[in-house]
Write a protein that holds these residues in place. Structure first.
Motif, PDB file in Angstrom:
ATOM      1  N   GLU A  31       6.482 -88.692  53.417  1.00 17.65           N
ATOM      2  CA  GLU A  31       7.368 -87.736  52.780  1.00 17.65           C
ATOM      3  C   GLU A  31       7.707 -86.622  53.765  1.00 17.65           C
ATOM      4  N   CYS A  32       8.940 -86.093  53.625  1.00 20.79           N
ATOM      5  CA  CYS A  32       9.371 -84.972  54.465  1.00 20.79           C
ATOM      6  C   CYS A  32       8.811 -83.661  53.903  1.00 20.79           C
ATOM      7  N   VAL A  33       8.392 -82.792  54.810  1.00 21.51           N
ATOM      8  CA  VAL A  33       7.879 -81.469  54.441  1.00 21.51           C
ATOM      9  C   VAL A  33       8.743 -80.434  55.144  1.00 21.51           C
ATOM     10  N   HIS A  34       9.253 -79.447  54.359  1.00 25.61           N
ATOM     11  CA  HIS A  34      10.129 -78.408  54.912  1.00 25.61           C
ATOM     12  C   HIS A  34       9.449 -77.058  54.684  1.00 25.61           C
ATOM     13  N   ALA A  35       8.683 -76.560  55.668  1.00 27.98           N
ATOM     14  CA  ALA A  35       7.946 -75.289  55.552  1.00 27.98           C
ATOM     15  C   ALA A  35       8.826 -74.140  56.033  1.00 27.98           C
ATOM     16  N   PRO A  36       8.806 -72.967  55.333  1.00 24.41           N
ATOM     17  CA  PRO A  36       9.636 -71.836  55.771  1.00 24.41           C
ATOM     18  C   PRO A  36       9.181 -71.331  57.146  1.00 24.41           C
ATOM     19  N   VAL A  37      10.168 -70.898  57.928  1.00 29.42           N
ATOM     20  CA  VAL A  37       9.898 -70.350  59.258  1.00 29.42           C
ATOM     21  C   VAL A  37       9.484 -68.888  59.121  1.00 29.42           C
ATOM     22  N   SER A  38       8.457 -68.468  59.864  1.00 26.65           N
ATOM     23  CA  SER A  38       8.034 -67.057  59.875  1.00 26.65           C
ATOM     24  C   SER A  38       8.898 -66.289  60.862  1.00 26.65           C
ATOM     25  N   CYS A  39       9.617 -65.274  60.362  1.00 28.07           N
ATOM     26  CA  CYS A  39      10.511 -64.494  61.213  1.00 28.07           C
ATOM     27  C   CYS A  39       9.951 -63.101  61.526  1.00 28.07           C
ATOM     28  N   ASP A  40       8.676 -62.859  61.222  1.00 29.90           N
ATOM     29  CA  ASP A  40       8.068 -61.554  61.474  1.00 29.90           C
ATOM     30  C   ASP A  40       7.871 -61.365  62.973  1.00 29.90           C
ATOM     31  N   ASP A  41       8.596 -60.380  63.563  1.00 28.84           N
ATOM     32  CA  ASP A  41       8.456 -60.125  64.996  1.00 28.84           C
ATOM     33  C   ASP A  41       7.388 -59.067  65.303  1.00 28.84           C
ATOM     34  N   ARG A  42       6.681 -58.596  64.231  1.00 27.82           N
ATOM     35  CA  ARG A  42       5.591 -57.631  64.354  1.00 27.82           C
ATOM     36  C   ARG A  42       6.056 -56.322  65.005  1.00 27.82           C
ATOM     37  N   ILE A  43       7.308 -56.043  64.843  1.00 25.64           N
ATOM     38  CA  ILE A  43       7.854 -54.765  65.310  1.00 25.64           C
ATOM     39  C   ILE A  43       8.228 -53.969  64.069  1.00 25.64           C
ATOM     40  N   PRO A  44       7.581 -52.845  63.802  1.00 28.49           N
ATOM     41  CA  PRO A  44       7.812 -52.121  62.531  1.00 28.49           C
ATOM     42  C   PRO A  44       9.216 -51.574  62.395  1.00 28.49           C
ATOM     43  N   CYS A  45       9.945 -51.410  63.488  1.00 34.66           N
ATOM     44  CA  CYS A  45      11.288 -50.819  63.400  1.00 34.66           C
ATOM     45  C   CYS A  45      12.379 -51.859  63.252  1.00 34.66           C
ATOM     46  N   THR A  46      12.063 -53.084  62.854  1.00 33.94           N
ATOM     47  CA  THR A  46      13.099 -54.106  62.654  1.00 33.94           C
ATOM     48  C   THR A  46      13.038 -54.628  61.233  1.00 33.94           C
ATOM     49  N   VAL A  47      14.185 -55.026  60.723  1.00 33.47           N
ATOM     50  CA  VAL A  47      14.289 -55.685  59.428  1.00 33.47           C
ATOM     51  C   VAL A  47      14.345 -57.184  59.725  1.00 33.47           C
ATOM     52  N   ASP A  48      13.318 -57.953  59.275  1.00 37.51           N
ATOM     53  CA  ASP A  48      13.203 -59.368  59.617  1.00 37.51           C
ATOM     54  C   ASP A  48      13.842 -60.207  58.516  1.00 37.51           C
ATOM     55  N   GLY A  49      14.674 -61.172  58.915  1.00 36.63           N
ATOM     56  CA  GLY A  49      15.333 -62.071  57.975  1.00 36.63           C
ATOM     57  C   GLY A  49      15.615 -63.409  58.643  1.00 36.63           C
ATOM     58  N   CYS A  50      16.303 -64.293  57.933  1.00 41.02           N
ATOM     59  CA  CYS A  50      16.604 -65.627  58.480  1.00 41.02           C
ATOM     60  C   CYS A  50      17.972 -66.087  57.995  1.00 41.02           C
ATOM     61  N   ASP A  51      18.773 -66.616  58.932  1.00 35.88           N
ATOM     62  CA  ASP A  51      20.090 -67.191  58.635  1.00 35.88           C
ATOM     63  C   ASP A  51      19.944 -68.710  58.738  1.00 35.88           C
ATOM     64  N   PRO A  52      20.318 -69.496  57.679  1.00 36.80           N
ATOM     65  CA  PRO A  52      20.136 -70.961  57.726  1.00 36.80           C
ATOM     66  C   PRO A  52      20.818 -71.620  58.911  1.00 36.80           C
ATOM     67  N   VAL A 101      16.684 -57.119  62.920  1.00 36.83           N
ATOM     68  CA  VAL A 101      17.629 -56.025  63.140  1.00 36.83           C
ATOM     69  C   VAL A 101      16.856 -54.688  63.155  1.00 36.83           C
ATOM     70  N   ARG A 102      17.004 -53.964  64.245  1.00 42.00           N
ATOM     71  CA  ARG A 102      16.352 -52.658  64.363  1.00 42.00           C
ATOM     72  C   ARG A 102      17.053 -51.649  63.448  1.00 42.00           C
ATOM     73  N   GLU A 103      16.281 -50.725  62.777  1.00 43.02           N
ATOM     74  CA  GLU A 103      16.890 -49.703  61.935  1.00 43.02           C
ATOM     75  C   GLU A 103      17.814 -48.824  62.769  1.00 43.02           C
ATOM     76  N   VAL A 104      18.857 -48.298  62.115  1.00 46.18           N
ATOM     77  CA  VAL A 104      19.913 -47.596  62.861  1.00 46.18           C
ATOM     78  C   VAL A 104      19.373 -46.356  63.566  1.00 46.18           C
ATOM     79  N   LEU A 105      18.571 -45.489  62.831  1.00 47.54           N
ATOM     80  CA  LEU A 105      18.108 -44.222  63.423  1.00 47.54           C
ATOM     81  C   LEU A 105      16.585 -44.187  63.454  1.00 47.54           C
TER      82      LEU A 105
END
Length: 966
Positions: free
Chosen positions: A273-294, A301-305
């Motif tokens: 059977e195929c298994v599709h596990a989510p990718v971890s996008c945490d870059d361990r940098i507190p000043c970034t917003v971590d997400g994923c585009d399919p 993305v680093r916060e603006v200010l």
């Protein structure tokens, strides 16, 4: 049509042509004189019409055809044509030179006549046939009545090598038999047909291709591709072949790619059977917003200010603790536990991959349908996708192990399964398929990669042999006795002798007792009795020639029109078998300009009278047959020159006297032209008035008159804003002057009467040259700098951000540790402003795979087969080893020595070729087919047995000085 020739019977030819014993006269009316053949008349030797060979000597052998009659020769039926009479002059009709090779029997040709060239070469002076042997293998040499004859052998062609023997027939094997110096043409298998299943292989992998050995025709039957498993979907592609897909299974990670960059796709081989596990996008940098585009994958993305204190980090969410990290200067938002029934999305997981589980403050968990890849728990499908919160769709998995001897299936629970097919043998070349039976044709079907064994049909196309096949040595034949047919209707009692159909001694009776016909036998149609090819003709036009079946030739006088040989008589006619002269010819032509007479050799002669001449060159003198001499004036004299007066003098002819008349010398730049000395003399030059334009030249053209072409002289356009003024196209203009003072704080311009000017442009935007200032503006013609510039962060962890006056923002690289987010690198570190690592080592030690790292594959390393690349399979009897799916295999070593009478093989222990002679092999007249690879023995192919079959010999006794291999 083949020509039939009459020849006298001699000892050698009597054997070949079935002639009577020497001394028996042949029939002039028979194609082949048999022992019972008689002359046309009982008193034949005294008959004036035909003389026996001993009375005529060598002339008895002279005929108009090309070839003598040979035993068993195929002869075309004789066609007498609409008029069998042979012209008496021995011209083209008698010689048969019609471009087709068709020739008639010719009458005896007088010595002074132009006889056609003879095909036989006659040499005088011989006592025995041995004295007449020449160097031409294509003639039958004999001695008859003391004269050598060399008769061409029908269809024989002398040769020095195989290149001399091309008969332009693709259905024969052409070769030169060096033992006899003549060409041998052997008919092979049905022309244009197939010899084995391999000859029938087409480009469609969905057909089973076979060869019918009996007809030589290819058959192409659709392959059903049925693997016998009701749970598989059987199909066929013309370029790929059969496939058997069981939906819902996987065999490798590559089968599970859902085209979603936000999942790590893998195949659980235990469950298929195929298994599709989510990718971890945490870059361990507190000043970034971590997400994923399919499509693009992880986004960070680093916060603006940056933040200075906690007040700058408020997110208006009462359930988070907002603070500013003093180390990184970035905002932190920690959820307050117990602030709501849920405080993380993980607490809302409903176990459905097709819903987005989230925690909404003050509301609770929500499960909204999402569009993403999913798993329907069927090992035979792949690429499923969510639809309205349910996992659906997916493509069928293709189960293919590239083994032609397995049935490929797919089970929903376990995935692909491969079951061995009983009796199937996989192959990569003919080397894999030999069954040791010489009566089967063993080949490897390249389209299916399996062995095909076909029973050989032995047939030597000889009705006098029984065709057999021995599993040890292959096809053979044994002679048999009995009646047969040699294909010649002129022989009776044919029978098989030693495996060959021999002509019988019987000859069909063809005599019809009519002296007005030729009694012949055609091997293809039997007896034929056409009208005489040498008909009755006494050469006299005043007799009618015919043949009476009872008495023979008849020559009756007639009264036909004829000629007595004189051109001065007309109306000659035959009387009493002779040509009588008619009345004298009338030669008066009623022409006053000729004298009339008659010449017996040429006929009427009309001689012109002396020419008419009045002594004047200004008239044309002629004679009119009705009235006599006529003198007509010639056309007026005219030299087309206006400066001469034209006239005709009776003695001198045309004369042209010069005058002084006005004329035109065709020069538009002169006036008052007048004739002088027979030519037009130009007048005074014409002066052109100027146009007042300094940019044009004033001149006169002899063909046009006054013209004013433009020039390119220097000039002055009276403007201070131009320079280097020059004429062009009849006008004066210059290049615009450069008034730019290089100051961005002035407005530059030019006035034609004043020249260049520069005006202050205060307040205009400018650049003071310092990249660390912004808002620069002009003041009193100078650029004044504005406030300092805040350099924008470049978001690169491998650079430091700063601004240097007069240089601007700089981002020097650092050497910090980093993560390049690539699984194909290790030990990542910053270098030259970029994050990178050392390439991951994916070498699996297999010479038939190329080892690469692919970011789109779980684990990174991919080992792709190198099908077709060189390798070593460890076998001494293969060459050009190349990688294939399994196992590694090379091309069998070519041990073919080109000899059809040897069995070729390779010794797997040492890789050496060996050749074993095939007993009783038909070498087809080629010495090269008997090569035993022993340098000390001669090899040759000879017909020495009583059965006339070709066999190999290996002793000087039979082969002479022929070397190894022929």
């Amino acid at each position: 049509m083949r020509t039939i020739r009459l020849i006298p019977c001699v000892p050698l030819l009597a054997v070949l042509a079935g002639c009577p014993e020497a001394g028996t006269p042949p029939s002039i009316n028979s194609e082949v004189a048999g022992p019972d053949t008689a002359w046309p008349d009982a008193a034949a030797p005294e008959d004036d019409r035909v003389a026996p060979p001993e009375d005529r000597g060598a002339e008895a052998t002279e005929v108009a055809g090309e070839d003598p009659i040979q035993a068993g020769e195929d002869l075309e039926p004789l066609d007498p044509g609409p008029d069998p009479i042979v012209p008496p002059d021995g011209g083209d009709d008698a010689s048969g030179e019609n471009g087709e090779g068709e020739e008639d029997f010719a009458p005896e040709v007088p010595e002074e006549a132009d006889a056609p060239p003879e095909a036989e070469v006659i040499q005088p002076g011989c006592a025995t046939p041995d004295e007449c042997v020449d160097s031409n293998p294509c003639t039958l040499d004999d001695c008859a009545d003391g004269v050598c004859t060399h008769s061409p052998v029908t269809g024989c062609r002398p040769c020095a090598g195989d290149g001399d023997c091309d008969d332009s027939d693709p259905c024969t094997e052409d070769a030169c038999d060096g033992s006899i110096g003549a060409c041998v043409f052997t008919t092979g298998r049905p022309c244009g047909g197939c010899g084995s299943d391999t000859d029938c292989t087409d480009a469609d992998l969905c057909t089973i291709d076979t060869c019918d050995a009996g007809t030589g025709e290819c058959g192409h039957v659709a392959d059903p591709c049925d693997d016998g498993d009701p749970e598989t979907l059987d199909s066929c592609s013309p370029t790929v072949g059969c496939s058997h897909v069981n939906p819902g299974a996987c065999a490798s990670d590559a089968w599970c790619d859902d085209q979603n960059a936000c999942t790590e796709d893998a195949c659980d081989l235990g469950r298929a059977e195929c298994v599709h596990a989510p990718v971890s996008c945490d870059d361990r940098i507190p000043c970034t917003v971590d997400g994923c585009d399919p499509l693009a994958g992880c986004t960070n993305v680093r916060e603006v200010l940056p933040c200075a204190d906690a007040a700058a980090c408020s997110d208006s969410d009462p359930c988070t603790l907002d603070s500013c990290d003093p180390v990184s200067g970035c905002c932190s938002h920690v959820p307050v536990r117990g602030c709501d029934p849920c405080w993380t999305d993980a607490e809302c997981d409903d176990g459905n991959d097709c819903t987005g589980d989230s925690c909404e403050m003050g509301v609770g968990c929500s499960h909204a349908p999402v569009e993403a890849a999913c798993d329907d728990r069927n090992a035979c499908t792949t690429g499923e996708a969510c639809e309205n919160g349910v996992c659906a769709g997916g493509a069928l998995v293709t189960c293919r192990d590239d083994d032609p001897c397995t049935a490929d299936t797919c089970l929903a629970a376990t995935g692909c399964a491969f079951t061995n097919v009983p009796g199937c043998t996989a192959c990569a070349s003919e080397f894999d398929c030999s069954d040791g039976d010489a009566c089967t044709l063993d080949r490897c079907d390249a389209s299916a990669s399996v062995c095909r064994l076909t029973q050989i049909a032995c047939n030597d196309y000889n009705p006098c042999t029984d065709d057999l096949c021995d599993p040890a040595i292959g096809c053979g034949s044994a002679p048999r006795d009995g009646a047969c047919d040699d294909g010649n209707l002129c022989t009776l009692g044919d029978s098989c002798q030693g495996g060959v159909c021999k002509a019988g001694a019987g000859v069909p009776p063809c005599q019809d007792g009519n002296p007005c016909t030729d009694d012949l036998c055609d091997p293809e149609v039997g007896c034929v009795n056409p009208p005489l090819r040498a008909p009755c003709d006494d050469g006299n036009p005043c007799t009618d020639d015919s043949c009476n079946p009872a008495t023979g030739c008849v020559f009756a006088p007639n009264q036909a029109v004829c000629t007595d040989g004189s051109a001065c008589t007309v109306g000659d006619r035959c009387a009493g078998g002779q040509c009588k002269a008619g009345p004298a010819a009338v030669c008066e032509d009623a022409n006053a300009c000729t004298g009339d007479s008659c010449d017996p050799a040429t006929g009427c002669v009309n001689t012109p009278n002396p020419a008419c001449d009045d002594g004047s060159v200004c008239t044309d003198d002629a004679c009119d047959p009705a009235i006599g001499c006529v003198f007509a004036p010639r056309p007026p004299c005219n030299d087309d020159n206006p400066c001469t007066d034209d006239a005709c003098d009776p003695v001198l002819g045309c004369v042209f006297a010069p005058n002084f008349a006005p004329c035109d010398d065709h020069d538009a730049c002169t006036a008052g032209d007048r004739c002088g000395g027979g030519t037009c003399v130009p007048g005074l030059p014409f002066a052109c008035k100027g146009d007042g334009n300094p940019c044009t030249d004033d001149t006169c053209d002899p063909s046009q008159g006054c013209i004013y072409p433009p020039n390119t002289l220097p000039c002055d356009d009276a403007s201070l804003c131009t320079a280097d003024d020059t004429c062009s196209g009849g006008k004066c203009s210059g290049k615009a002057g450069d008034c730019d003072d290089g100051n961005s704080c002035t407005v530059d311009g030019c006035a034609p009467g004043l020249g260049c000017y520069h005006q202050y442009d205060d307040g205009a935007t400018c650049d003071d040259g310092d990249p660390c200032t912004s808002g620069d503006a002009c003041k009193a013609g100078a650029c004044v700098g504005g406030g300092p510039v805040a350099c924008k962060l470049d978001g690169n962890p491998c650079t430091d951000d700063a601004c240097v006056p007069m240089k601007g923002c700089i981002y020097p690289p650092n050497a910090n540790k980093c993560d390049d987010k690539l699984q194909c690198t290790v030990d990542d570190v910053c270098s030259n402003g970029k994050c990178g690592g050392t390439a991951r080592n994916c070498n699996d030690g297999n010479q038939c795979t190329t080892d690469v790292c692919d970011e789109n594959v779980a684990g990174g390393c991919v080992h792709k087969p190198l099908d077709g690349n060189a390798c070593n399979d460890g076998l001494l009897c293969t060459v050009s080893d190349a990688c294939v799916a399994a196992p590694w295999r090379g091309t069998p070593k070519d041990c073919n020595d080109g000899a059809s009478c040897t069995s070729d093989s390779c010794n797997p222990a040492n890789g050496n070729c060996s050749w074993t002679l095939i007993p009783n092999c038909n070498c087809r007249g080629q010495n090269s087919n008997c090569d035993d690879h022993v340098p000390t023995t001669p090899n040759c192919c000879r017909r020495l047995g009583s059965d006339g079959a070709w066999r190999c010999y290996f002793t000087p006794q039979f082969c002479g000085s022929i070397g190894p291999g022929g």
